[in-house]
Design a protein around this motif. Structure first.
Motif, mmCIF file in Angstrom:
data_model
loop_
_atom_site.group_PDB
_atom_site.id
_atom_site.type_symbol
_atom_site.label_atom_id
_atom_site.label_comp_id
_atom_site.label_asym_id
_atom_site.label_seq_id
_atom_site.Cartn_x
_atom_site.Cartn_y
_atom_site.Cartn_z
ATOM 1 N N UNK A 17 7.235 5.987 -12.073
ATOM 2 C CA UNK A 17 6.266 5.247 -11.259
ATOM 3 C C UNK A 17 6.907 4.678 -9.998
ATOM 4 N N UNK A 18 7.491 5.541 -9.150
ATOM 5 C CA UNK A 18 8.182 4.999 -7.975
ATOM 6 C C UNK A 18 7.276 4.225 -7.035
ATOM 7 N N UNK A 19 6.022 4.642 -6.900
ATOM 8 C CA UNK A 19 5.144 3.922 -5.978
ATOM 9 C C UNK A 19 4.849 2.520 -6.463
ATOM 10 N N UNK A 50 3.094 4.724 1.949
ATOM 11 C CA UNK A 50 3.154 5.561 0.756
ATOM 12 C C UNK A 50 2.063 5.153 -0.228
ATOM 13 N N UNK A 51 1.717 6.104 -1.093
ATOM 14 C CA UNK A 51 0.784 5.795 -2.176
ATOM 15 C C UNK A 51 1.329 4.601 -2.941
ATOM 16 N N UNK A 52 0.479 3.621 -3.195
ATOM 17 C CA UNK A 52 0.876 2.405 -3.895
ATOM 18 C C UNK A 52 1.126 1.230 -2.975
ATOM 19 N N UNK A 53 1.337 1.492 -1.688
ATOM 20 C CA UNK A 53 1.503 0.387 -0.740
ATOM 21 C C UNK A 53 0.206 -0.407 -0.657
ATOM 22 N N UNK A 54 0.341 -1.644 -0.205
ATOM 23 C CA UNK A 54 -0.794 -2.564 -0.164
ATOM 24 C C UNK A 54 -0.989 -3.059 1.260
ATOM 25 N N UNK A 55 -2.250 -3.054 1.699
ATOM 26 C CA UNK A 55 -2.610 -3.628 2.994
ATOM 27 C C UNK A 55 -3.320 -4.941 2.762
ATOM 28 N N UNK A 56 -2.922 -5.968 3.499
ATOM 29 C CA UNK A 56 -3.593 -7.258 3.448
ATOM 30 C C UNK A 56 -4.235 -7.488 4.805
ATOM 31 N N UNK A 57 -5.546 -7.590 4.795
ATOM 32 C CA UNK A 57 -6.297 -7.902 6.009
ATOM 33 C C UNK A 57 -6.609 -9.389 5.966
ATOM 34 N N UNK A 96 -3.368 1.402 -1.313
ATOM 35 C CA UNK A 96 -3.497 2.783 -0.858
ATOM 36 C C UNK A 96 -3.210 3.696 -2.050
ATOM 37 N N UNK A 97 -4.266 4.155 -2.709
ATOM 38 C CA UNK A 97 -4.136 4.875 -3.974
ATOM 39 C C UNK A 97 -3.953 6.374 -3.845
ATOM 40 N N UNK A 98 -4.227 6.931 -2.689
ATOM 41 C CA UNK A 98 -4.121 8.375 -2.510
ATOM 42 C C UNK A 98 -3.500 8.685 -1.158
ATOM 43 N N UNK A 99 -2.801 9.821 -1.108
ATOM 44 C CA UNK A 99 -2.274 10.295 0.167
ATOM 45 C C UNK A 99 -3.445 10.729 1.040
ATOM 46 N N UNK A 100 -3.279 10.598 2.330
ATOM 47 C CA UNK A 100 -4.327 10.992 3.268
ATOM 48 C C UNK A 100 -4.403 9.989 4.403
ATOM 49 N N UNK A 117 -7.753 0.374 12.889
ATOM 50 C CA UNK A 117 -6.421 0.893 12.583
ATOM 51 C C UNK A 117 -6.552 2.145 11.722
ATOM 52 N N UNK A 118 -5.746 3.150 12.048
ATOM 53 C CA UNK A 118 -5.695 4.391 11.299
ATOM 54 C C UNK A 118 -4.351 4.430 10.569
ATOM 55 N N UNK A 119 -4.424 4.598 9.257
ATOM 56 C CA UNK A 119 -3.224 4.594 8.407
ATOM 57 C C UNK A 119 -3.095 5.951 7.733
ATOM 58 N N UNK A 120 -1.965 6.600 7.919
ATOM 59 C CA UNK A 120 -1.691 7.864 7.221
ATOM 60 C C UNK A 120 -0.741 7.560 6.070
ATOM 61 N N UNK A 121 -1.159 7.971 4.884
ATOM 62 C CA UNK A 121 -0.403 7.675 3.658
ATOM 63 C C UNK A 121 0.241 8.956 3.141
#
Length: 122
Positions: A17-19, A50-57, A96-100, A117-121
Motif C-alpha cells: 500500500x505505498x500510496x 499520486x493516487x492516495x494524495x489528498x487535496x485540502x481546499x 485522489x483515488x484514481x490516476x487521471x 486548478x487542473x491536477x494530473x494524478x
C-alpha cells in the motif's frame, strides 16, 4: 520477536500500500488557500500528484465552492458538471483515488478570476 513482527508489517504496508503510506497532503493554494488571488497553474508547477494524495481546499464557505468539470474543454470554459459533487464547507478534503486528470473550479469565480486548478494524478 515483537520488533521483527512490527518491522515485517511496516515493510508489507510500504510494498503493498505505498500510496497509503507515502500519501502527501496538499493545501490547494498553500497559505492563500482556494481564492482568486492564486495562479493555480503556477501552484501546480513542479508538483507530482499520486493516487492516495489528498487535496485540502480551504476557503470562506460563503464566498467560494469547489466543483468538478468532466473534461478539459469544460474546465477551460468554466462549465461545472451538474451531476458531480459540489463541495462548499470551506474545508473540503478530497483524496485522489484514481490516476487521471481532475478539473476543479469555483463556480462563482472561475470566469472572472480564473479560480480553477487542473491536477494530473500518476
Amino acid at each position: 520477536m515483537a520488533r521483527v513482527s512490527t518491522a515485517l508489517v511496516l515493510i508489507a504496508l510500504v510494498v503493498v500500500f505505498p500510496s497509503m503510506v507515502l500519501a502527501t497532503q496538499y493545501v490547494v493554494g498553500d497559505g492563500l488557500g482556494w481564492s482568486g488571488d492564486v495562479n493555480y497553474d503556477d501552484w501546480v508547477d513542479g508538483k507530482t500528484f499520486y493516487v492516495g494524495d489528498v487535496l485540502v481546499f480551504s476557503y470562506i464557505a460563503t464566498d467560494h465552492n469547489v466543483v468538478l468539470a468532466t473534461n478539459e474543454d469544460n474546465y477551460n470554459n468554466c462549465v461545472a458538471s451538474p451531476n458531480l459533487a459540489v463541495y462548499d464547507t470551506g474545508n473540503d478534503i478530497l483524496t485522489l483515488n484514481e490516476a487521471g486528470t481532475y478539473y476543479f473550479l469555483c463556480s462563482y469565480h472561475c470566469d472572472f478570476l480564473q479560480q480553477k486548478v487542473m491536477i494530473t494524478v500518476n
